[in-house]
Design a protein around this motif. Structure first.
Motif, PDB file in Angstrom:
ATOM      1  N   MET A 219     -36.427  28.876   9.055  1.00  0.00           N
ATOM      2  CA  MET A 219     -37.467  28.156   8.319  1.00  0.00           C
ATOM      3  C   MET A 219     -37.527  26.682   8.714  1.00  0.00           C
ATOM      4  N   HIS A 220     -36.599  26.257   9.541  1.00  0.00           N
ATOM      5  CA  HIS A 220     -36.505  24.837   9.882  1.00  0.00           C
ATOM      6  C   HIS A 220     -36.503  24.617  11.387  1.00  0.00           C
ATOM      7  N   GLN A 221     -37.343  25.354  12.072  1.00  0.00           N
ATOM      8  CA  GLN A 221     -37.516  25.113  13.494  1.00  0.00           C
ATOM      9  C   GLN A 221     -38.506  23.965  13.676  1.00  0.00           C
ATOM     10  N   ASN A 222     -38.462  23.350  14.842  1.00  0.00           N
ATOM     11  CA  ASN A 222     -39.265  22.147  15.088  1.00  0.00           C
ATOM     12  C   ASN A 222     -40.726  22.514  15.301  1.00  0.00           C
ATOM     13  N   GLN A 223     -41.428  22.724  14.212  1.00  0.00           N
ATOM     14  CA  GLN A 223     -42.856  23.012  14.252  1.00  0.00           C
ATOM     15  C   GLN A 223     -43.607  21.889  13.556  1.00  0.00           C
ATOM     16  N   SER A 224     -44.867  21.758  13.894  1.00  0.00           N
ATOM     17  CA  SER A 224     -45.681  20.723  13.270  1.00  0.00           C
ATOM     18  C   SER A 224     -45.911  21.043  11.799  1.00  0.00           C
ATOM     19  N   VAL A 227     -51.298  20.300   6.667  1.00  0.00           N
ATOM     20  CA  VAL A 227     -51.856  20.355   5.325  1.00  0.00           C
ATOM     21  C   VAL A 227     -52.952  21.412   5.355  1.00  0.00           C
ATOM     22  N   VAL A 228     -52.821  22.410   4.491  1.00  0.00           N
ATOM     23  CA  VAL A 228     -53.728  23.560   4.523  1.00  0.00           C
ATOM     24  C   VAL A 228     -54.381  23.737   3.163  1.00  0.00           C
ATOM     25  N   MET A 229     -55.694  23.789   3.156  1.00  0.00           N
ATOM     26  CA  MET A 229     -56.455  24.058   1.943  1.00  0.00           C
ATOM     27  C   MET A 229     -57.078  25.440   2.039  1.00  0.00           C
ATOM     28  N   MET A 286     -47.415  22.848   4.816  1.00  0.00           N
ATOM     29  CA  MET A 286     -46.675  23.975   5.373  1.00  0.00           C
ATOM     30  C   MET A 286     -46.245  23.683   6.797  1.00  0.00           C
ATOM     31  N   ARG A 287     -45.203  24.375   7.229  1.00  0.00           N
ATOM     32  CA  ARG A 287     -44.702  24.201   8.587  1.00  0.00           C
ATOM     33  C   ARG A 287     -45.295  25.282   9.478  1.00  0.00           C
ATOM     34  N   GLY A 288     -45.847  24.862  10.594  1.00  0.00           N
ATOM     35  CA  GLY A 288     -46.448  25.805  11.527  1.00  0.00           C
ATOM     36  C   GLY A 288     -47.917  26.029  11.222  1.00  0.00           C
ATOM     37  N   GLU A 289     -48.672  26.304  12.270  1.00  0.00           N
ATOM     38  CA  GLU A 289     -50.112  26.501  12.122  1.00  0.00           C
ATOM     39  C   GLU A 289     -50.404  27.800  11.379  1.00  0.00           C
ATOM     40  N   ARG A 300     -61.138  27.691   4.479  1.00  0.00           N
ATOM     41  CA  ARG A 300     -59.820  27.172   4.860  1.00  0.00           C
ATOM     42  C   ARG A 300     -59.980  25.911   5.706  1.00  0.00           C
ATOM     43  N   LEU A 301     -59.276  24.862   5.310  1.00  0.00           N
ATOM     44  CA  LEU A 301     -59.213  23.625   6.073  1.00  0.00           C
ATOM     45  C   LEU A 301     -57.787  23.445   6.568  1.00  0.00           C
ATOM     46  N   ARG A 302     -57.636  23.184   7.875  1.00  0.00           N
ATOM     47  CA  ARG A 302     -56.308  22.986   8.472  1.00  0.00           C
ATOM     48  C   ARG A 302     -56.257  21.587   9.085  1.00  0.00           C
ATOM     49  N   VAL A 303     -55.209  20.838   8.740  1.00  0.00           N
ATOM     50  CA  VAL A 303     -55.026  19.498   9.302  1.00  0.00           C
ATOM     51  C   VAL A 303     -53.588  19.383   9.806  1.00  0.00           C
ATOM     52  N   GLU A 304     -53.425  19.210  11.131  1.00  0.00           N
ATOM     53  CA  GLU A 304     -52.094  19.066  11.717  1.00  0.00           C
ATOM     54  C   GLU A 304     -51.651  17.614  11.649  1.00  0.00           C
ATOM     55  N   LEU A 305     -50.459  17.399  11.121  1.00  0.00           N
ATOM     56  CA  LEU A 305     -49.903  16.054  11.017  1.00  0.00           C
ATOM     57  C   LEU A 305     -49.028  15.755  12.230  1.00  0.00           C
TER      58      LEU A 305
END
Length: 469
Positions: A219-224, A227-229, A286-289, A300-305
């Motif tokens: 659950m803690h791999q290096n993924q982006s 923020v997901v709506m 959330m972590r990961g796309e 659905r809105l997806r925003v990568e941080l």
């Protein structure tokens, strides 16, 4: 403290003890009672409903046990009012060492007790995982996944404390003879001389043992972080009253306002409500796309941080993107990319069409029943029922029960065949609609699924004169 207040607190304490006794009789180990209460308080649970318990414990280690325990407490008479009344400072449900740690966080950072408790809970979960990986590493080298997981846990802890008043940074040691995560305070306050002096995060008894056999590092791999709506319900009265696009845009703008007021993007966890107060979706970090398939009619809105635009004020940048998205929806756009303030593409918006109940002249009675949109047509001399065509399904523009005199409907039989003259919907008065009883609805569903023939159904509910025995 006044005598009345003391009496009230003693009564609550006695009630809590009664709950523990009742739970013990049901076979629950009550040593977990304090931790579960503390988690409910830290997460600011509104009630002890199943949905709220799933929100608080759904992703927690031993979450199923916590949920069942809290449900048993609820059935024994415990309420959230009891919990908050017993300790609104959120010091209830922790060990003496953890209580001291919360006090340290309170005085060193300026957080109030509730904020310090919530922060301590999140940090404790990560610190327990870090300790466990260090303990595993005593006996064997960490696997690449475990090593990556530990690195990511350290990054998450550093992100938690970054910019926190009174904290220099997070410190880590790798000898699990003691806890392995600590904070360096500006004041110099410490409980360990290791790593230049730091205050180590205390762990609850058995915190690491609970992780035995759990591949939590996955659950803690290096993924982006994203923020997901999600808005899954866009076909109720709120959306029909003011328009689907207008209501979706309103919900997004309202959520953007809440995000803009947050101090950390890690706090994003919002239930989205329509204008009538119904929960229709969520906004989460959330972590990961997110790659799951969107259901028909959903948004659905997806925003990568993670890039430069989010470094100084991630909450403000996400809120800006959400408002810009709402503006585009109001213009009638349903699918488009979203960009950060530097012009980089960081995600997108998808708004799928509502599923059509009618295809090739046949109405899906299964879907209509699932949506609760099947009614019985009035069969009196002034009614509209016509033999086997005795079921009314309102079109998407009409929602009975909201004060309208009537609206457009389809008149159908149990298989969903539409009566002549109703192919495009026809206006009927609402007094000509009757609720469909549950047993009758089950029989209609059986016809829709092909489990019962229309003829057999009509023998039960129709005029049998023209049917063979």
């Amino acid at each position: 403290m006044s005598t009345d207040k003391t009496t009230d607190m003693n009564a609550l304490a006695q009630r809590a003890e009664n709950v523990r006794s009742a739970l013990s009789e049901q076979g629950f180990d009550t040593k977990f009672d304090d931790q579960i209460r503390g988690k409910l308080l830290a997460e600011r649970a509104a009630d002890l409903s199943d949905d709220e318990l799933e929100r608080v414990f759904g992703n927690a280690v031993l979450g199923d046990f916590c949920i069942k325990y809290a449900q048993a407490a609820r059935e024994s008479g415990l309420t959230m009012e009891d919990l908050y009344a017993q300790d609104t400072a959120a010091h209830n449900g922790v060990t003496a060492e953890q209580r001291d740690w919360i006090d340290v966080l309170h005085y060193e950072t300026g957080m109030d007790n509730a904020e310090a408790t919530q922060f301590a809970e999140k940090l404790h979960d990560l610190a327990a995982k870090h300790f466990k990986l260090c303990h595993i590493n005593l006996n064997a080298p960490l696997s690449p996944e475990q090593s990556s997981g530990r690195d990511q846990i350290e990054r998450e802890i550093k992100a938690m404390v970054s910019g926190l008043k009174g904290v220099v940074d997070a410190r880590f040691v790798y000898d699990p003879r003691g806890t392995t995560v600590g904070l360096k305070f500006e004041s110099g306050r410490h409980n360990s001389f290791g790593n230049g002096g730091m205050y180590k995060v205390p762990l609850a008894e058995g915190a690491a043992t609970k992780l035995d056999g759990v591949a939590f590092w996955d659950m803690h791999q290096n993924q982006s972080n994203w923020v997901v709506m999600r808005i899954n319900e866009t076909d109720n009265a709120a959306f029909r009253d003011i328009g689907r696009e207008a209501e979706v845009a309103r919900i997004i703008k309202e959520a953007a306002g809440r995000v803009s007021e947050m101090s950390s993007i890690n706090d994003v966890d919002i239930r989205l409500k329509d204008i009538n107060g119904n929960t229709v979706g969520e906004l989460k970090l959330m972590r990961g796309e997110p790659l799951d398939e969107m259901p028909s009619g959903s948004v659905r809105l997806r925003v990568e941080l993670g890039n430069a635009a989010f470094e100084d004020d991630a909450c403000g940048e996400v809120a800006r993107i959400m408002r810009a998205t709402a503006d585009q929806i109001e213009l009638g756009r349903h699918s488009f990319p979203v960009h950060d303030s530097n012009g980089n593409k960081v995600g997108g918006l998808g708004m799928l069409d509502l599923p059509s109940l009618v295809n090739d002249g046949l109405l899906s009675m299964e879907d209509a029943l699932l949506q609760g949109r099947v009614y019985l047509a009035e069969e009196s001399y002034s009614g509209i029922a016509e033999g086997e065509y005795r079921y009314i399904v309102p079109t998407t523009e009409y929602d009975p029960g909201y004060g309208d005199d009537g609206g457009e409907v389809w008149l159908v039989n149990a298989k969903g065949k539409i009566a002549a003259g109703y192919e495009d919907g026809k206006y009927v008065r609402e007094v000509q609609l009757n609720d469909l009883p549950g047993d009758h609805a089950r029989d209609v569903r059986a016809v829709a699924k092909g489990q019962v023939s229309l003829e057999d159904h009509e023998r039960k509910y129709g005029d049998n004169d023209d049917l063979e025995p």
